[in-house]
Design an enzyme around this catalytic site. Structure first.
Site, PDB file in Angstrom:
ATOM      1  CB  SER A 169      59.258 111.387 134.016  1.00 46.21           C
ATOM      2  OG  SER A 169      59.802 111.402 132.714  1.00 46.21           O
ATOM      3  NE  ARG A 216      48.854 119.270 127.483  1.00 49.11           N
ATOM      4  CZ  ARG A 216      47.804 118.967 128.245  1.00 49.11           C
ATOM      5  NH1 ARG A 216      47.042 119.938 128.738  1.00 49.11           N
ATOM      6  NH2 ARG A 216      47.513 117.722 128.525  1.00 49.11           N
ATOM      7  CG  HIS A 263      57.735 111.855 128.895  1.00 48.32           C
ATOM      8  ND1 HIS A 263      57.005 110.707 128.693  1.00 48.32           N
ATOM      9  CD2 HIS A 263      58.027 111.884 130.222  1.00 48.32           C
ATOM     10  CE1 HIS A 263      56.860 110.076 129.847  1.00 48.32           C
ATOM     11  NE2 HIS A 263      57.471 110.765 130.788  1.00 48.32           N
TER      12      HIS A 263
END
Length: 250
Positions: free
Chosen positions: A41, A57, A64
């Site tokens: 993922s 990030r 995500h």
């Protein structure tokens, strides 16, 4: 028969010890199959989001957590640079500062691995203040914990309640200084406005903050972004992060 999985606080449920992994794992993944899913993922997310800065990030984590590649463009960073609040958050994790969430659901999503930060929720405090004034329980709980000095130098996380974000903004105006704020309250009433006010107050008083624009947000997003601060700190600790990114964190 055992079930592969983990509770939301990071503890395994029905997973035999031989199947667990010692290394830090995202999303509570502890089995080989779960780790493969989590890593696949994140590999797909990295193809959608640049990986040039520490702030990227956080942008990747927002994608995500929401399943929406466009969400990376809704994330906002309050500080001299986009990286600044991520560095401040990672530093707070390395220093084991408290993580204080607005509600139980956000607290449940904070990983139990990779840090020694005490984690607590605000909701459940300030009941008398809420009853006396008529303000929301979440706003009252933030004000009560602030009265006790809980938010100073803490990682303040608000994932659900706009009124909690507004209350925290008031606290910052009155002198409270969290190490970093993660704010993604969700909804159609005051959510976007509460984050806008919190960003403005945080910028004025030098408090690093990570938030988003628009109506969307929520507990899962707030927990995910906070967990990414833990991941950055873990990477600093084990030396796997880019040396330039980690220069002032080691």
């Amino acid at each position: 028969m055992t079930t592969e999985g983990a509770s939301s606080d990071g503890t395994t449920e029905g997973v035999s010890s031989e199947d667990t992994f010692d290394e830090y794992a995202d999303l509570g993944a502890t089995t080989e199959n779960a780790m493969e899913i989590a890593e696949t993922s994140m590999d797909r997310v990295r193809k959608l989001v640049p990986q040039e800065t520490i702030a990227d990030r956080i942008r990747g984590k927002s994608v995500h957590a929401t399943g929406d590649p466009e969400f990376q463009h809704l994330v906002r960073f309050t500080g001299p640079t986009d990286d600044a609040p991520v560095r401040a958050g990672a530093r707070a994790v390395l220093e084991s500062r408290p993580i204080v969430t607005d509600i139980t659901m956000v607290k449940a999503g904070i990983t139990g691995r990779g840090h020694d930060c005490p984690v607590r929720k605000a909701i459940g405090n300030g009941a008398e203040l809420a009853e006396r004034t008529g303000m929301t329980r979440t706003a009252a709980s933030v004000l009560e914990l602030d009265r006790e000095g809980v938010y100073d130098d803490a990682i303040a996380v608000i994932g659900n309640a706009p009124t909690a974000a507004l209350a925290l903004a008031d606290c910052i105006e009155d002198g409270t200084r969290p190490a970093v704020v993660v704010a993604t309250p969700v909804g159609f009433v005051k959510a976007a406005e509460s984050r806008e006010r919190l960003r403005a107050v945080a910028a004025e008083h030098g408090v690093p903050a990570i938030s988003n624009v628009g109506r969307r947000g929520g507990s899962g997003l707030a927990a995910g972004l906070t967990n990414e601060l833990v991941h950055v700190a873990s990477d600093v600790r084990d030396g796997s992060i880019d040396a330039e990114w980690a220069a002032d964190l080691r």
